[in-house]
Every structure is written in C-alpha cells, then in structure tokens.
Design a protein around this motif. Sequence first.
Motif, PDB file in Angstrom:
ATOM      1  N   ASN A 127       1.103  -0.975   0.193  1.00  0.00           N
ATOM      2  CA  ASN A 127       0.053  -0.210  -0.294  1.00  0.00           C
ATOM      3  C   ASN A 127       0.754   1.458   0.439  1.00  0.00           C
ATOM      4  OD1 ASN A 127      -3.035  -0.426   0.612  1.00  0.00           O
ATOM      5  ND2 ASN A 127      -1.805  -2.116   1.157  1.00  0.00           N
ATOM      6  N   GLN A 131       1.296   4.183  -2.941  1.00  0.00           N
ATOM      7  CA  GLN A 131       0.679   5.489  -2.872  1.00  0.00           C
ATOM      8  C   GLN A 131       2.021   6.322  -3.271  1.00  0.00           C
ATOM      9  OE1 GLN A 131      -1.864   7.688  -0.591  1.00  0.00           O
ATOM     10  NE2 GLN A 131      -0.663   8.809  -1.877  1.00  0.00           N
ATOM     11  N   SER A 143      -5.368   9.156  -1.968  1.00  0.00           N
ATOM     12  CA  SER A 143      -4.608   8.917  -0.706  1.00  0.00           C
ATOM     13  C   SER A 143      -5.752   6.952  -0.910  1.00  0.00           C
ATOM     14  CB  SER A 143      -5.620   9.521   0.590  1.00  0.00           C
ATOM     15  OG  SER A 143      -5.056  10.736   0.626  1.00  0.00           O
ATOM     16  N   VAL A 145      -5.837   3.433   0.794  1.00  0.00           N
ATOM     17  CA  VAL A 145      -6.152   2.767   2.248  1.00  0.00           C
ATOM     18  C   VAL A 145      -5.930   1.534   2.152  1.00  0.00           C
ATOM     19  CG1 VAL A 145      -8.134   2.982   3.915  1.00  0.00           C
ATOM     20  CG2 VAL A 145      -7.875   4.960   2.868  1.00  0.00           C
ATOM     21  N   SER A 146      -6.174   0.723   3.273  1.00  0.00           N
ATOM     22  CA  SER A 146      -6.001  -0.987   3.035  1.00  0.00           C
ATOM     23  C   SER A 146      -7.728  -1.581   3.844  1.00  0.00           C
ATOM     24  CB  SER A 146      -5.382  -0.813   4.098  1.00  0.00           C
ATOM     25  OG  SER A 146      -5.008  -2.362   3.594  1.00  0.00           O
ATOM     26  N   SER A 170      -4.793   3.443   7.821  1.00  0.00           N
ATOM     27  CA  SER A 170      -4.247   4.656   6.737  1.00  0.00           C
ATOM     28  C   SER A 170      -4.060   5.618   7.191  1.00  0.00           C
ATOM     29  CB  SER A 170      -5.781   5.580   6.067  1.00  0.00           C
ATOM     30  OG  SER A 170      -4.862   6.303   5.427  1.00  0.00           O
ATOM     31  N   ASP A 172      -4.390   8.595   6.288  1.00  0.00           N
ATOM     32  CA  ASP A 172      -4.996   9.687   6.026  1.00  0.00           C
ATOM     33  C   ASP A 172      -6.040   9.972   7.554  1.00  0.00           C
ATOM     34  OD1 ASP A 172      -6.481  11.257   4.873  1.00  0.00           O
ATOM     35  OD2 ASP A 172      -5.608  11.406   2.974  1.00  0.00           O
ATOM     36  N   LEU A 195      -1.345   1.134   7.672  1.00  0.00           N
ATOM     37  CA  LEU A 195      -1.845   0.637   6.365  1.00  0.00           C
ATOM     38  C   LEU A 195      -0.897  -1.211   6.659  1.00  0.00           C
ATOM     39  CD1 LEU A 195      -0.772   2.875   3.878  1.00  0.00           C
ATOM     40  CD2 LEU A 195      -2.844   1.439   3.554  1.00  0.00           C
TER      41      LEU A 195
END
Length: 439
Positions: A127, A131, A143, A145-146, A170, A172, A195
């Motif tokens: 991930n 990114q 952004s 996200v997992s 994440s 974020d 992540l």
Amino acid sequence: MNISIVGTGYVGLVTGVGLAEIGHHVTCIDIDEAKVEQLNKGKSPIYEPGIEELIIKNKTNGRLRFTTSFEVGAECAEAIYLAVGTPSDAAGKIDMRYFNQAASEIAAAIKQPTIIVVKSTVPVGTNQDLQNLMNEKASHQVSVVSNPEFLREGCALHDLFNGDRIVIGSSDEAAIEVLKRINKPFDIPMVITNLESAELIKYASNAFLATKISFINEMANLCEKIGADILEVSKGMGMDQRIGNRFLNAGIGYGGSCFPKDTNGLLQIANEAGLSFSLLQQVITVNKNQRKLFFEKLLDKVGTLAGKKVAVLGIAFKPDTDDIREAPALKMIAELLKHNAQVSAYDPIISKNKAVFNSAVNSAETIEEALEDADAALILTEWNEIKNISSTQFLLSMKQPIVLDGRNCLNQKEMLDAGVIYEAVGRSNKTNRKELALK
C-alpha cells in the motif's frame, strides 16, 4: 457516493454488489470483455448463492454498472477499489503482476482527487508502494487505504452484510472518515490501523484458521492411533470459549484460493523479514501430508488401483462454490490416475463444466452414475446432496461398498450397520462385518 471496483472476481463482484445494495452508485471494471458482457446481462461469472438476484436488482435501479474502460470507471469515482487477484506463482510467491498493471491503469485514468481502496490481499508494504506510485504518476491527489476482505466463498454475501469487523488502514484521517461513511450502512464494527497492520491482519487471520485445521487433523491422526473419536474431541474442545468450535472439522485438509495462498504468502513475508516462521511451515506440511494419509487409506482398503473404478464425490474445495483452486479433490484425482484407476467424478456444480476435468476422468452427471460398479467411493466435498447419500445407495450401486469419507459428513452408524465398509477421518473405523479380501 460514486465508487468504482477494479476486478469482478469473488471479492470485487461481491463488494461491488454489496456497496450498490446499501445505496452507493458502483461501476465495476474488468478487462475481460466476455465477463463484462455476461454481467451486463445479469449473469454472474461466479457461483455464489443470491448474487445474480442482487446484480439484476441493482442494475435495474441504476446503482450498478459494468465496463471494460478504466476511463469510464474513474470518470466520477470518489473512491476506487482495487480487487484484482494476487495468486501464488509456481514457487509459492505472491504474484503481483495483475495488481501492478491495474494500479498503473488507475493512475493514468484518475480525473479528480480520489481514494484508492485496496481490497486485494497484498504483502506488507504494498500500500505504501502504491501511494508512492500515485504520488508520482497520478495527475490529482490520491490517498491509499488498506481495506482487506474477509469473505468466505459460498457465503460471501452473508459475510459482507454480517461481518465481524471492517478493517481500515491509513494515516490519512480524511480518507479514514470517507471509508467510515462508505461502510456505515453495514453497521459492522470498524478497526482503524496503519497500512502495515491492515495488510498483515488478513494474512494472520487466514493463517491462524489454517493452523486450527492442521491442528485438528493431527489430532484426528492421533485419535485413529489410540481409539479416540475426533468428533467427540472436537466437540469438547470447541465448547471452550477461548477456542471456539469453528474450523475444528477434521478431514483431508484445507484448499481454495485463500488459505494455501495466504499461508505461503505470510511465510514469504516472514522469510523476507528474516524470521523463521517454523509453526506456519509445519501447518503447510501437515496439510499436504493429510491428503497422502487419506490416499494411503484407500490403498490399504483396495490394494492395487489399476483398472479399478473409483467414484470421487465432490470436486469444489468447499460446498456452495464453483472454485476448484487448490481443491484437494483435484490432487486426489491426479494421484488416482497415476495409479491407473478409472475415475468417475461428480459435483453438483463442477460437473456442469466438463472442461475442468482431465480427459481420462468421467464427468458423471449424477451420483448414481459415479457410483455405478465402483470399487471405492471418496467423499471429498460435503455438498448436501452428497451428505444425504444413503447406505442403500452405496450397497446397490457399487461393486464393493467401500466408502472413505474425507469430510466426516456421513452417518457412521448407519453405514456400518448396513454393511458398508466405511472409513472416516479420526474416528473408530472398525466395521461390524468382515471386510472383503480385495487385495
């Protein structure tokens, strides 16, 4: 929200249908034109109970559509889910080609600030690498996200709407809040992590369940040596709330698209991190040996297999799915053919697709056809139709009523009392009549 899903396999299609069902507008993207055409007609390319009804319902109400175009899919998407396959290669390593290809296509197609949600099971660090790729290649802010999936084939829709947890990984905070809003209608507890933890949770969960299976199979082998009954042992263990009764069913081992891949994948991750995960290695070894032990039981009952007919009942790795990836039945069939046996196989779903069988295998259309004049029968998938076979059917159809139950799904007392030579896994397998001299 407007959401796009890349990939229409088990995970992508079920996720897309589920998100549409709870009110989102979903576009599913797949490069397979034939599959997309099939989906646009309301036909599912996978066997999953209830999914076609939801496809048709949500297509009709305008919340679900399918396309081969990344540009069309990304045009209005506020979140794009990556749900492409990450299979194991011949060496057992995680094959990231399809994932990386899809990621590059998305980076080029993004038209606005977007959240990329990774549903695919990927190695730790993927991930963050994604990114970095988006930061470099995408024309708008992205952004990552997992959001790993925890869907069981055959009851994936049930799991989607009734899951134990939704994992969101994440750093974020704004992206996390968007994922919370997307998933709020499911009303399922959410676990927020970084992540790396989110990536590892999926591997760890499947590897632990595989460990329970291998443990109970080793216990079954011990039961056979000392006269205990694995069904009673499993029941007694499972009543302990710290252990639980799920995944304590002894048999011929785990298969499918997840457990073999994810146990090997986690082992690879550990090795690359410099950790010798000896417990997990043994879980994998036990699983392989379980099939060998089952085949040795067959040889012990029948002797030479050359020219003898063996009925294989159940091909899919589990009931209520058409998935044959790493199915124990396929490995068993391959071994039977090596010993020059005549194989007649039956599965309620797989038998409809005769192309999956070796040309040397008879794809029976009914259980009766598979059992006719058979010297032995192997129960390898616990479909309800197979679980309901009576002892009389074995006695009337087979040349010799020898039944090896690799799923412990038949009534042992009924079989033995009727005169069937019946052997299960981890149980007292003494017959109440003299076994026929077959060797």
